[in-house]
Design a protein around this motif. Sequence first.
Motif, PDB file in Angstrom:
ATOM      1  N   LEU A 136      35.596  25.729  58.163  1.00 35.39           N
ATOM      2  CA  LEU A 136      35.984  26.694  58.734  1.00 35.39           C
ATOM      3  C   LEU A 136      36.741  26.877  57.722  1.00 35.39           C
ATOM      4  O   LEU A 136      37.573  28.192  56.987  1.00 35.39           O
ATOM      5  CB  LEU A 136      36.921  26.763  60.100  1.00 35.39           C
ATOM      6  CG  LEU A 136      37.548  27.958  60.517  1.00 35.39           C
ATOM      7  CD1 LEU A 136      36.511  28.812  60.578  1.00 35.39           C
ATOM      8  CD2 LEU A 136      38.050  27.710  62.408  1.00 35.39           C
ATOM      9  N   ARG A 137      37.719  25.546  57.320  1.00 31.58           N
ATOM     10  CA  ARG A 137      38.986  26.064  55.851  1.00 31.58           C
ATOM     11  C   ARG A 137      38.559  24.364  55.652  1.00 31.58           C
ATOM     12  O   ARG A 137      37.677  23.521  55.516  1.00 31.58           O
ATOM     13  CB  ARG A 137      40.511  25.585  56.857  1.00 31.58           C
ATOM     14  CG  ARG A 137      40.312  26.985  57.566  1.00 31.58           C
ATOM     15  CD  ARG A 137      42.053  26.818  58.668  1.00 31.58           C
ATOM     16  NE  ARG A 137      42.806  26.984  57.774  1.00 31.58           N
ATOM     17  CZ  ARG A 137      43.322  27.974  57.474  1.00 31.58           C
ATOM     18  NH1 ARG A 137      43.146  29.430  57.277  1.00 31.58           N
ATOM     19  NH2 ARG A 137      44.933  27.646  55.779  1.00 31.58           N
ATOM     20  N   TYR A 138      39.249  24.460  54.152  1.00 28.23           N
ATOM     21  CA  TYR A 138      39.531  23.501  53.618  1.00 28.23           C
ATOM     22  C   TYR A 138      40.532  22.385  53.834  1.00 28.23           C
ATOM     23  O   TYR A 138      41.765  23.103  53.351  1.00 28.23           O
ATOM     24  CB  TYR A 138      38.142  23.399  52.130  1.00 28.23           C
ATOM     25  CG  TYR A 138      39.341  24.155  51.256  1.00 28.23           C
ATOM     26  CD1 TYR A 138      40.614  23.685  50.497  1.00 28.23           C
ATOM     27  CD2 TYR A 138      38.898  25.485  51.517  1.00 28.23           C
ATOM     28  CE1 TYR A 138      41.561  25.257  49.787  1.00 28.23           C
ATOM     29  CE2 TYR A 138      40.501  26.737  50.939  1.00 28.23           C
ATOM     30  CZ  TYR A 138      41.077  26.093  49.817  1.00 28.23           C
ATOM     31  OH  TYR A 138      42.294  26.633  48.900  1.00 28.23           O
ATOM     32  N   THR A 139      41.269  21.079  53.279  1.00 26.99           N
ATOM     33  CA  THR A 139      41.935  20.951  52.525  1.00 26.99           C
ATOM     34  C   THR A 139      42.757  21.645  51.346  1.00 26.99           C
ATOM     35  O   THR A 139      42.249  21.148  50.191  1.00 26.99           O
ATOM     36  CB  THR A 139      41.946  19.624  53.093  1.00 26.99           C
ATOM     37  OG1 THR A 139      41.503  19.115  54.167  1.00 26.99           O
ATOM     38  CG2 THR A 139      42.865  18.454  53.264  1.00 26.99           C
ATOM     39  N   PRO A 140      44.153  21.294  51.449  1.00 29.63           N
ATOM     40  CA  PRO A 140      44.761  22.227  49.720  1.00 29.63           C
ATOM     41  C   PRO A 140      44.464  20.369  49.208  1.00 29.63           C
ATOM     42  O   PRO A 140      45.755  19.475  49.821  1.00 29.63           O
ATOM     43  CB  PRO A 140      45.603  22.729  50.206  1.00 29.63           C
ATOM     44  CG  PRO A 140      45.484  23.309  51.763  1.00 29.63           C
ATOM     45  CD  PRO A 140      44.534  22.604  52.779  1.00 29.63           C
ATOM     46  N   PRO A 141      44.656  20.054  48.068  1.00 30.31           N
ATOM     47  CA  PRO A 141      44.598  19.109  47.517  1.00 30.31           C
ATOM     48  C   PRO A 141      46.072  18.601  47.296  1.00 30.31           C
ATOM     49  O   PRO A 141      46.864  19.807  47.407  1.00 30.31           O
ATOM     50  CB  PRO A 141      43.780  18.608  45.941  1.00 30.31           C
ATOM     51  CG  PRO A 141      43.931  20.483  45.770  1.00 30.31           C
ATOM     52  CD  PRO A 141      44.018  21.032  47.404  1.00 30.31           C
ATOM     53  N   VAL A 142      46.735  17.474  46.679  1.00 32.71           N
ATOM     54  CA  VAL A 142      47.721  17.140  46.623  1.00 32.71           C
ATOM     55  C   VAL A 142      47.758  17.410  45.317  1.00 32.71           C
ATOM     56  O   VAL A 142      46.566  16.717  44.121  1.00 32.71           O
ATOM     57  CB  VAL A 142      48.192  15.720  46.925  1.00 32.71           C
ATOM     58  CG1 VAL A 142      49.913  14.905  46.950  1.00 32.71           C
ATOM     59  CG2 VAL A 142      47.694  15.269  48.422  1.00 32.71           C
TER      60      VAL A 142
END
Length: 390
Positions: free
Chosen positions: A191-197
């Motif tokens: 559903l969503r992704y994890t924004p990278p650092v």
Amino acid sequence: MWRRFGVLDLIRIGLLILGVVFVPTGLLPWEEAFASLDEIWPLLIFLVAIIVLAELTKEAQVFDAIAARMAVLGRGNYAALFFLCTAFASFITIFLNLDTTAVLLTPVMLALAPKARIAALPLAMTTIWLANTASLLLPVSNLTNLLGMEKIGLDAQEFAARMWAPQLASIAVTMAFLWVFYWRRGERRDLRYTPPVLEPVADRVLFGAASAGCLLFIAMLLLKAHVAIAATAAAAIVVAAFLVRARERLTWSLVPWQLVIFVTGLFLVVPTLSRHGLSDLMTWMVGTEGDPYRTAAVGAGLSNAINNLPAYKAVEIVIPATDQNQLLALLAGTNVGPVITPWASLATLLWFESCRRHEVKVPMRRFLLTGTGLAVVGLLATVWALVRFG
């Protein structure tokens, strides 16, 4: 020694040797051979300079920084990321050539995938489809455009004025196919992704020089500078920065000798074959009515059969220089159409190799079927826009 070369390298070398042999045997007269080579030397200078510029820009982490910031800007929303990625891939293709998108942007996007827990295949398909279909707007966008500029008789601004509508049409259709077959939730699963650092760049001086070089290249194009001069000036800035800051990264592997050999051989072999029956076959295939849809279809079909560069050169020879619409339709066929077979464009071949190195599995049946749909619908929309707004 030959073991160091891959199959594609041997094919390129063989093509050049064959072309050279044609000249002293009389199959290709010396005058025609020299005229053909005289036509491409500025093109080869551009090709070397733009690839060096793009390679060093990637080494300076410019592409990595932009890709990471796009993922952060998307805030975990796949729809936002989709529009950002398609815009980025289209921009790189239009201004820095389709090979830059396929060869250099692909690994950047694939490296981003695990960091943000994004499915790799949608990112990969975005780069390769838009590397082909977004390459219509400027002469520098695709080698086929550069091959045809002299005969078409337009400068960069005039070319863009004719091709803006076809370019928008091809990108719009590509985006629709990308979303339906690769990006929508049913295909990507999450559903969503994890924004990278965000990570700092290793060398800000190289980053700044590479960014300045790319901006200079774009500015010189807008000022109507010759593409070879613009690319060389931009590459010189970046090379100078690397000489000072990271001399060890300046190696001969930066020079795209494979492309230089392939293009040189192509400009000797195709004219020879055209003198000995190929032109008659091409005339029969495209017809004498100047139908842009038929011409585009022939260009796309031949591209998927033998590769878009020889396909363009073989058909261009039989089209009158006065028929600008037909020449532009041929470009549409050889730029938008080569999305079906893995060998249809050099960019696609290089893209497949990049996916293999990053262990990204590309389902071949799915690639062929979705590519066929995109080629048919995209080409119809592109040629319609060319005829309607040209």
